[in-house]
Design a protein around this motif. Sequence first.
Motif, PDB file in Angstrom:
ATOM      1  N   PRO A   1    -107.822 -36.947 -35.839  1.00  0.00           N
ATOM      2  CA  PRO A   1    -106.606 -36.925 -35.011  1.00  0.00           C
ATOM      3  C   PRO A   1    -106.925 -36.528 -33.580  1.00  0.00           C
ATOM      4  O   PRO A   1    -107.941 -35.866 -33.317  1.00  0.00           O
ATOM      5  CB  PRO A   1    -105.754 -35.858 -35.682  1.00  0.00           C
ATOM      6  CG  PRO A   1    -106.762 -34.895 -36.230  1.00  0.00           C
ATOM      7  CD  PRO A   1    -107.909 -35.751 -36.708  1.00  0.00           C
ATOM      8  N   PRO A   2    -106.065 -36.912 -32.638  1.00  0.00           N
ATOM      9  CA  PRO A   2    -106.153 -36.310 -31.310  1.00  0.00           C
ATOM     10  C   PRO A   2    -105.712 -34.855 -31.386  1.00  0.00           C
ATOM     11  O   PRO A   2    -105.227 -34.393 -32.431  1.00  0.00           O
ATOM     12  CB  PRO A   2    -105.175 -37.150 -30.482  1.00  0.00           C
ATOM     13  CG  PRO A   2    -104.160 -37.608 -31.479  1.00  0.00           C
ATOM     14  CD  PRO A   2    -104.919 -37.819 -32.764  1.00  0.00           C
ATOM     15  N   SER A   3    -105.846 -34.144 -30.294  1.00  0.00           N
ATOM     16  CA  SER A   3    -105.396 -32.748 -30.287  1.00  0.00           C
ATOM     17  C   SER A   3    -103.905 -32.666 -30.601  1.00  0.00           C
ATOM     18  O   SER A   3    -103.458 -31.828 -31.380  1.00  0.00           O
ATOM     19  CB  SER A   3    -105.681 -32.116 -28.925  1.00  0.00           C
ATOM     20  OG  SER A   3    -107.043 -32.236 -28.578  1.00  0.00           O
TER      21      SER A   3
ATOM     22  N   PHE B   1     -92.279 -24.863 -39.217  1.00  0.00           N
ATOM     23  CA  PHE B   1     -92.232 -25.601 -37.955  1.00  0.00           C
ATOM     24  C   PHE B   1     -93.510 -26.421 -37.819  1.00  0.00           C
ATOM     25  O   PHE B   1     -94.619 -25.903 -37.952  1.00  0.00           O
ATOM     26  CB  PHE B   1     -92.097 -24.640 -36.774  1.00  0.00           C
ATOM     27  CG  PHE B   1     -90.728 -24.058 -36.611  1.00  0.00           C
ATOM     28  CD1 PHE B   1     -89.744 -24.761 -35.934  1.00  0.00           C
ATOM     29  CD2 PHE B   1     -90.413 -22.818 -37.144  1.00  0.00           C
ATOM     30  CE1 PHE B   1     -88.462 -24.234 -35.775  1.00  0.00           C
ATOM     31  CE2 PHE B   1     -89.141 -22.287 -36.993  1.00  0.00           C
ATOM     32  CZ  PHE B   1     -88.171 -22.993 -36.313  1.00  0.00           C
ATOM     33  N   TYR B   2     -93.345 -27.708 -37.501  1.00  0.00           N
ATOM     34  CA  TYR B   2     -94.478 -28.608 -37.364  1.00  0.00           C
ATOM     35  C   TYR B   2     -94.661 -29.135 -35.945  1.00  0.00           C
ATOM     36  O   TYR B   2     -95.716 -29.678 -35.631  1.00  0.00           O
ATOM     37  CB  TYR B   2     -94.310 -29.816 -38.289  1.00  0.00           C
ATOM     38  CG  TYR B   2     -94.512 -29.527 -39.750  1.00  0.00           C
ATOM     39  CD1 TYR B   2     -95.655 -28.894 -40.216  1.00  0.00           C
ATOM     40  CD2 TYR B   2     -93.558 -29.932 -40.682  1.00  0.00           C
ATOM     41  CE1 TYR B   2     -95.843 -28.646 -41.573  1.00  0.00           C
ATOM     42  CE2 TYR B   2     -93.735 -29.700 -42.044  1.00  0.00           C
ATOM     43  CZ  TYR B   2     -94.881 -29.051 -42.472  1.00  0.00           C
ATOM     44  OH  TYR B   2     -95.061 -28.818 -43.824  1.00  0.00           O
ATOM     45  N   ALA B   3     -93.632 -29.045 -35.112  1.00  0.00           N
ATOM     46  CA  ALA B   3     -93.697 -29.659 -33.781  1.00  0.00           C
ATOM     47  C   ALA B   3     -92.897 -28.836 -32.789  1.00  0.00           C
ATOM     48  O   ALA B   3     -92.064 -28.004 -33.172  1.00  0.00           O
ATOM     49  CB  ALA B   3     -93.161 -31.092 -33.829  1.00  0.00           C
TER      50      ALA B   3
ATOM     51  N   PHE C   1     -94.272 -32.660 -29.874  1.00  0.00           N
ATOM     52  CA  PHE C   1     -95.712 -32.680 -30.072  1.00  0.00           C
ATOM     53  C   PHE C   1     -96.073 -31.846 -31.299  1.00  0.00           C
ATOM     54  O   PHE C   1     -95.761 -30.655 -31.349  1.00  0.00           O
ATOM     55  CB  PHE C   1     -96.427 -32.148 -28.835  1.00  0.00           C
ATOM     56  CG  PHE C   1     -96.298 -33.050 -27.640  1.00  0.00           C
ATOM     57  CD1 PHE C   1     -97.227 -34.043 -27.398  1.00  0.00           C
ATOM     58  CD2 PHE C   1     -95.213 -32.921 -26.774  1.00  0.00           C
ATOM     59  CE1 PHE C   1     -97.095 -34.895 -26.304  1.00  0.00           C
ATOM     60  CE2 PHE C   1     -95.076 -33.763 -25.686  1.00  0.00           C
ATOM     61  CZ  PHE C   1     -96.021 -34.754 -25.444  1.00  0.00           C
ATOM     62  N   PRO C   2     -96.733 -32.450 -32.299  1.00  0.00           N
ATOM     63  CA  PRO C   2     -97.165 -31.717 -33.485  1.00  0.00           C
ATOM     64  C   PRO C   2     -98.580 -31.161 -33.321  1.00  0.00           C
ATOM     65  O   PRO C   2     -99.281 -31.484 -32.358  1.00  0.00           O
ATOM     66  CB  PRO C   2     -97.128 -32.792 -34.567  1.00  0.00           C
ATOM     67  CG  PRO C   2     -97.460 -34.056 -33.830  1.00  0.00           C
ATOM     68  CD  PRO C   2     -96.906 -33.894 -32.438  1.00  0.00           C
ATOM     69  N   PHE C   3     -98.975 -30.352 -34.285  1.00  0.00           N
ATOM     70  CA  PHE C   3    -100.307 -29.727 -34.303  1.00  0.00           C
ATOM     71  C   PHE C   3    -101.013 -30.222 -35.563  1.00  0.00           C
ATOM     72  O   PHE C   3    -100.759 -29.738 -36.665  1.00  0.00           O
ATOM     73  CB  PHE C   3    -100.158 -28.205 -34.341  1.00  0.00           C
ATOM     74  CG  PHE C   3    -101.408 -27.435 -34.020  1.00  0.00           C
ATOM     75  CD1 PHE C   3    -102.588 -27.630 -34.716  1.00  0.00           C
ATOM     76  CD2 PHE C   3    -101.391 -26.476 -33.016  1.00  0.00           C
ATOM     77  CE1 PHE C   3    -103.727 -26.912 -34.425  1.00  0.00           C
ATOM     78  CE2 PHE C   3    -102.524 -25.736 -32.709  1.00  0.00           C
ATOM     79  CZ  PHE C   3    -103.698 -25.960 -33.414  1.00  0.00           C
ATOM     80  N   PRO C   4    -101.911 -31.215 -35.452  1.00  0.00           N
ATOM     81  CA  PRO C   4    -102.561 -31.736 -36.650  1.00  0.00           C
ATOM     82  C   PRO C   4    -103.619 -30.780 -37.183  1.00  0.00           C
ATOM     83  O   PRO C   4    -104.256 -30.039 -36.433  1.00  0.00           O
ATOM     84  CB  PRO C   4    -103.218 -33.027 -36.151  1.00  0.00           C
ATOM     85  CG  PRO C   4    -103.512 -32.750 -34.711  1.00  0.00           C
ATOM     86  CD  PRO C   4    -102.362 -31.897 -34.230  1.00  0.00           C
TER      87      PRO C   4
END
Length: 457
Positions: free
Chosen positions: A124-126, A177-179, A350-353
Motif C-alpha cells: 500500500p501507499p502510506s 476509527f479507520y480514517a 485518508f485511511p492508515f493501511p
Amino acid sequence: MTDDSEYVSRRKYLAWASAATGGAMALAGCTGGQDQGSSNQSQGGRNNQSTGSSNQSGDGSSNNSELELQHWWTAGGDGEAMTALLDRFKEKNPNIKVTENPVGGAGGQNLHNVIQNRVLNNNPPSTWQDWPGENLQPYAQADKLKDIGDIWTEKKRNAYLDGPKLQARAGDSENPFYAVPLNIHRINNLFYNVELVEEAGVDPTSFGNPQDLIDAMDTIESETDAAGMGQETSSAQGTLQLFSVTLLGEAGVDTFQQFIGGNTDGIEDAVTSALETVKSYSEYYTQDAGSINQDEAGYKVANGEAAFMNQGDWQAGNFETIDGFDYESGWRHVPWPGTKGYYQLNMDGFPFPKNNPSPNATRKFLEFVGTVEAQEIFNPLKGSIPPRSDVPKEDFGPFLKKQIEQFNNSEAQPPSIAHGLALPPDTLNNLTEGMANFISGYNIQKAQQNIIDIVSE
C-alpha cells in the motif's frame, strides 16, 4: 490471522475488486475535471512491485521520512486545494519527503482500482484519498486497516458531528476509527435558475416534499420556454443520486437508514414511491438528457434551458466559472424538498493501511488532516466544507458559509449512496446496474423488486 482466514479474506477481496473493476463508472462529484492519469503511474508506489516488499512487515519500515500519497485531485480547485494542503504540511514537517502518485479520471474509480491491487499485494501507499463509510468495509474485513483511535483525540471527537465520525468508522459504530475525513460535499441540494422561477412565479423555498417539485416544473414549462430539470441519463449515477435524495425526502431519514442497512421489510412502498417520483421527473428533462453529463446538465440551468437540478455542492463551483451567473442573482439553492435539516454526506478522507511503508510520517499526516488549520486551508479552495464544526468561516464564500451553518445545525447526516459511503462497493455496483436498467424503460415494478433484492443480500 491464520493462513486459512488470510486466504478467505483475500478471496473475498479479489471478488470485490473484480466487481468494482467490472462496474467502474464515471461518478460525478469531487472530480474537478481531472485528466485520465497515466497508465505508467497506475500502480504508483515506491518500487512498483506488484507483489509487495518482503522487507516490510506489520507497520514497520526503514523509510519513515517519506510519505507516499495517492489521490485523484489533479486539476482545478481540487488541485489547488491539495497543493496548498501539502505545502503547509511540508512546511510544518520539513524532514518528511512527500511523494505524490496521483491517479486521475473516472471520478476516482481509477484510483480505487489501483489501491485495491496495491493493498491486496501488501504494497500500500502510506495513505490515499478515499471515500470513507461502507466503501472502506472490504479493507476492514480483510484486516488491511489500522485502528487509529489514538489519532482521534477527545478534542477531535468532540469537534466532529456524529455523521462524519460514523463514516470514519467505515459506517459501523462497532468498528474502530479507520480514517480521518478532510472535507464534505452535500448531496441533497436543489439548485435553480433565479430568473426562470421568478418569471414562472414559482417559490422553491415553499417546497415541502419531492412531489412539489413536479408541480413547479409543470409551471415552469407552461410559463417559460425552459425545461423543468437539467439532468443526465447517459450514465446511471445521476439517476441513482436523484433516487437517493428523493427517497430521503419522501420517507425520512429513519426509512433511508433502514434501506441502506438492508432491512427492507415494510419499506417496499417507500421504494416504489421514490421510483415513481423519479419517473415523473424524467418527463421534464431536457431532450438531450441521454447524451450529456452532469456538468453539461448544469450548464443547461445556467443558460436558461432548464430551471432545476439536483447535484452535490461542487455545482456551485461550476456556476462560479460562468460569467454573469452569480450566486443569489443568477442561481440559488435550497435543500432537496423534504430534506430540510438533513445534510447528506459525500466525503473524502485518508485511511492508515497496515503494512505501512512509513507509519510515523503517515501518523503525522493524518493528525494534520484532522486539524482546524488543515481543513481551513483546504476546503475554501476545494469548494467543500470542513467536517470539523469548529473551523472559522471567514475564508469561505457566502454559499459555503450557508452550507456550514446548515451542517452544524443539521439533525442528521445520512451518507450518500451514489458515492460509496452508504453501501459497500459490490452492492453499489449492482445497484448502479439496476438503476441503468430502470432508466432504459422506467419499469417501476421490476426496478423496485430488483433494488430490494440487491440491498437485502
